[in-house]
Write a protein that holds these residues in place. Structure first.
Motif, short mmCIF file in Angstrom:
data_model
loop_
_atom_site.label_atom_id
_atom_site.label_comp_id
_atom_site.label_asym_id
_atom_site.label_seq_id
_atom_site.Cartn_x
_atom_site.Cartn_y
_atom_site.Cartn_z
N PRO A 1 -3.34 41.83 -4.53
CA PRO A 1 -2.61 40.55 -4.61
C PRO A 1 -1.11 40.78 -4.52
O PRO A 1 -0.57 41.72 -5.11
N ASP B 1 -4.69 33.97 -7.55
CA ASP B 1 -4.22 35.19 -6.91
C ASP B 1 -3.79 34.89 -5.48
O ASP B 1 -4.46 34.12 -4.77
N ARG C 1 -2.10 26.29 -7.97
CA ARG C 1 -1.54 26.59 -9.30
C ARG C 1 -1.56 25.37 -10.21
O ARG C 1 -1.65 25.51 -11.44
N ARG D 1 0.23 37.06 -8.73
CA ARG D 1 -0.86 36.61 -9.60
C ARG D 1 -0.28 35.63 -10.61
O ARG D 1 0.69 35.94 -11.30
N HIS D 2 -0.85 34.44 -10.65
CA HIS D 2 -0.35 33.38 -11.54
C HIS D 2 -1.43 33.02 -12.55
O HIS D 2 -2.50 32.54 -12.19
N VAL D 3 -1.13 33.27 -13.80
CA VAL D 3 -2.07 32.95 -14.88
C VAL D 3 -1.39 31.98 -15.83
O VAL D 3 -0.35 32.29 -16.40
N TYR E 1 -2.77 36.54 -1.77
CA TYR E 1 -2.79 37.69 -0.88
C TYR E 1 -1.98 37.29 0.36
O TYR E 1 -2.31 36.31 1.04
N HIS F 1 -5.85 30.38 -13.06
CA HIS F 1 -5.62 31.75 -12.59
C HIS F 1 -5.70 31.75 -11.07
O HIS F 1 -6.77 31.52 -10.50
N GLU G 1 -0.54 27.19 -2.16
CA GLU G 1 -0.34 27.92 -3.42
C GLU G 1 0.07 26.96 -4.52
O GLU G 1 -0.42 27.06 -5.66
N ASP H 1 -13.15 33.95 -7.87
CA ASP H 1 -12.93 34.75 -6.68
C ASP H 1 -13.07 33.92 -5.39
O ASP H 1 -13.01 34.45 -4.30
N GLY I 1 -8.61 33.07 -9.19
CA GLY I 1 -8.79 34.35 -9.85
C GLY I 1 -10.00 34.40 -10.75
O GLY I 1 -10.53 35.49 -11.04
#
Length: 461
Positions: free
Chosen positions: A451, A368, A361, A454-456, A370, A366, A357, A399, A396
């Motif tokens: 999710p 996501d 990032r 969610r990191h934007v 899960y 973006h 993760e 996909d 994100g």
């Protein structure tokens, strides 16, 4: 008269060197392999294979405990360490013989001796013989690294010695927080030892996904393994058969054995590399190579752990095969070191492929996540306090599934299959479109729909 004695001389009879030798010989090359210890290298002789055998055996006591919840009443059981070691040795001897046979069947010749470079094309064997080769492949692997020398270091063993202990230690201190340290922590604990893990960082499994690190630590501590972080071993004292390990925190631990598993270094010493002009990578201490595994000398190549790129047996094998295809098969092949699956055979087991993760990032705007954390079906009957972690890291925007991280039974087996999808750049929609296989733990990978995070990242103004 031939210009060289052999077309290819391989230094090292481990997984990478053996694969390269066999494939090159199949292409018609005249090949010689020098191995000063035992054919099979680290993985077969003192690494992956004996480790996995020890891991499997260490699960038995827990299986017996869990059996009660399923109606089994099992009487008094006993364990004999000497029998385990002896049977392991028989299996390793069988595999060593198979490695030797397969190399010889390919037409390559094995010399059981050390080989040192005298120049770019000449090798001097410990027997005094000199051999010239058109191409040379260095595949000498790596060795345990005890790190900074501390007082009493002579009392410390590595994973090499752990496979040959005369008896199971009742208490053991293991310094390290990576693959080897945690795998042996689980092994010894499974056989009944009191285990303490000491690690200098803030948490074990540096470089792995943060959720994986937290989950594994919590599960190991549930199983009675003591984990001390932010600390190092400062000194080891011996008192007869016992040891006292003094920590940087000022505390001390009594044990029957002390083991360091804090990393491995490439076997580059005393090979004549400098004489032949082979450069060392200043960043990692391994032999410097390009994408084709070629060193700074045109006819000398290196594969596997000695390059300190990705220290995994299947990678060494792939690199060795690619080298032989490229040089002797005239089929240029470069190994893709991205998206390589890996497993830690700790208890619980870890399987992972792709980005964490944190890595995702940093690279994508973006991301996501899960994630699911659940009690496995077996535990509902056995009553064992354990949970499974499964996590998908998704871009994100496109996909695409960037990473998969699993902690629990059969994590490695599941990850090997999922790695195909990740390597093929499957999307989360592809996972969602796959019908679940029920009842399994892995069905969670295709049933997570919402999710958990969610990191934007906002674009800079």
């Amino acid at each position: 008269m031939a210009e060289f004695d052999v077309d290819l001389f391989v230094i090292g009879g481990g997984s990478g060197g053996v694969r390269a030798a066999r494939i090159a010989a199949n292409y018609g090359a005249k090949v010689m392999v020098a191995e000063e210890y035992r054919m099979g290298g680290t993985c077969v002789i003192r690494g992956c294979v004996p480790k996995k055998l020890f891991v499997i055996g260490s699960h038995v006591h827990q299986e017996i405990e869990d059996a009660a919840g399923f109606g089994w009443s099992i009487g008094q059981v006993s364990f004999d360490w000497a029998t385990l070691v002896a049977n392991k040795d028989k299996e390793i001897a069988r595999l060593e013989a198979a490695y030797t046979t397969n190399v010889e069947k390919s037409g390559a010749k094995i010399v059981k001796t050390r080989a040192v470079l005298e120049d770019a094309h000449t090798l001097r064997l410990a027997t005094g013989e000199k051999v010239t080769a058109k191409y040379i492949l260095i595949a000498t692997g790596g060795a345990p690294n005890h790190g900074p020398i501390v007082p009493g270091i002579e009392h410390v063993m590595s994973s090499n010695e752990a496979f040959h202990l005369n008896e199971l230690p009742k208490r053991i201190v293991i310094q390290g927080g990576g693959y080897i340290a945690l795998e042996f922590a689980g092994i010894f604990a499974g056989y009944g030892s009191d285990v303490t893990v000491v690690y200098r960082g803030d948490n074990i499994l540096r470089g792995f996904d943060e959720d994986v690190r937290k989950h594994v630590r919590a599960e190991m501590e549930k199983r009675g393994i003591t984990i001390i972080t932010g600390c190092t071993v400062a000194k080891v004292d011996r008192h007869g058969k016992d040891y006292t390990t003094h920590l940087s925190s000022g505390s001390s631990i009594a044990s029957d054995q002390v083991m360091f598993a804090i990393g491995r270094h490439p076997n580059v010493a005393n090979l004549g590399l400098e004489t032949a002009g082979v450069a060392i990578n200043p960043a990692n201490g391994g032999i410097q190579v390009d994408g084709w595994s070629k060193t700074s000398v045109d006819n000398i190549y290196a594969v596997g752990d000695v390059t300190h790129r990705t220290n995994l047996t299947p990678v060494a094998i792939r690199e060795g095969h690619a080298f032989a295809d490229t040089v002797f098969g005239k089929r240029p092949v470069q190994v893709d070191h991205a998206t390589i699956p890996t497993a830690v055979f700790s208890q619980p087991e870890v399987g992972t492929v792709g980005l964490t993760e944190e890595e995702a990032r940093a690279q994508y705007s973006h991301v996501d996540i899960y994630k699911t954390d659940f009690r496995p079906i077996k535990a509902t009957m056995s009553g064992r306090d354990t949970r499974v972690l499964m996590k998908l890291v998704v871009d994100g925007a496109s996909d695409r599934v960037l990473g998969c991280h699993i902690v629990g039974d059969c994590a490695a087996e599941i990850t090997q299959a999922v790695a195909i999808a990740v390597k093929m750049k499957a999307t989360k929609a592809d996972f969602d479109a796959t019908v679940a296989l029920h009842p399994t733990a892995s069905e969670e990978l295709v049933t997570m729909r919402t999710p958990s995070a969610r990191h934007v990242r906002q674009a800079a103004e």
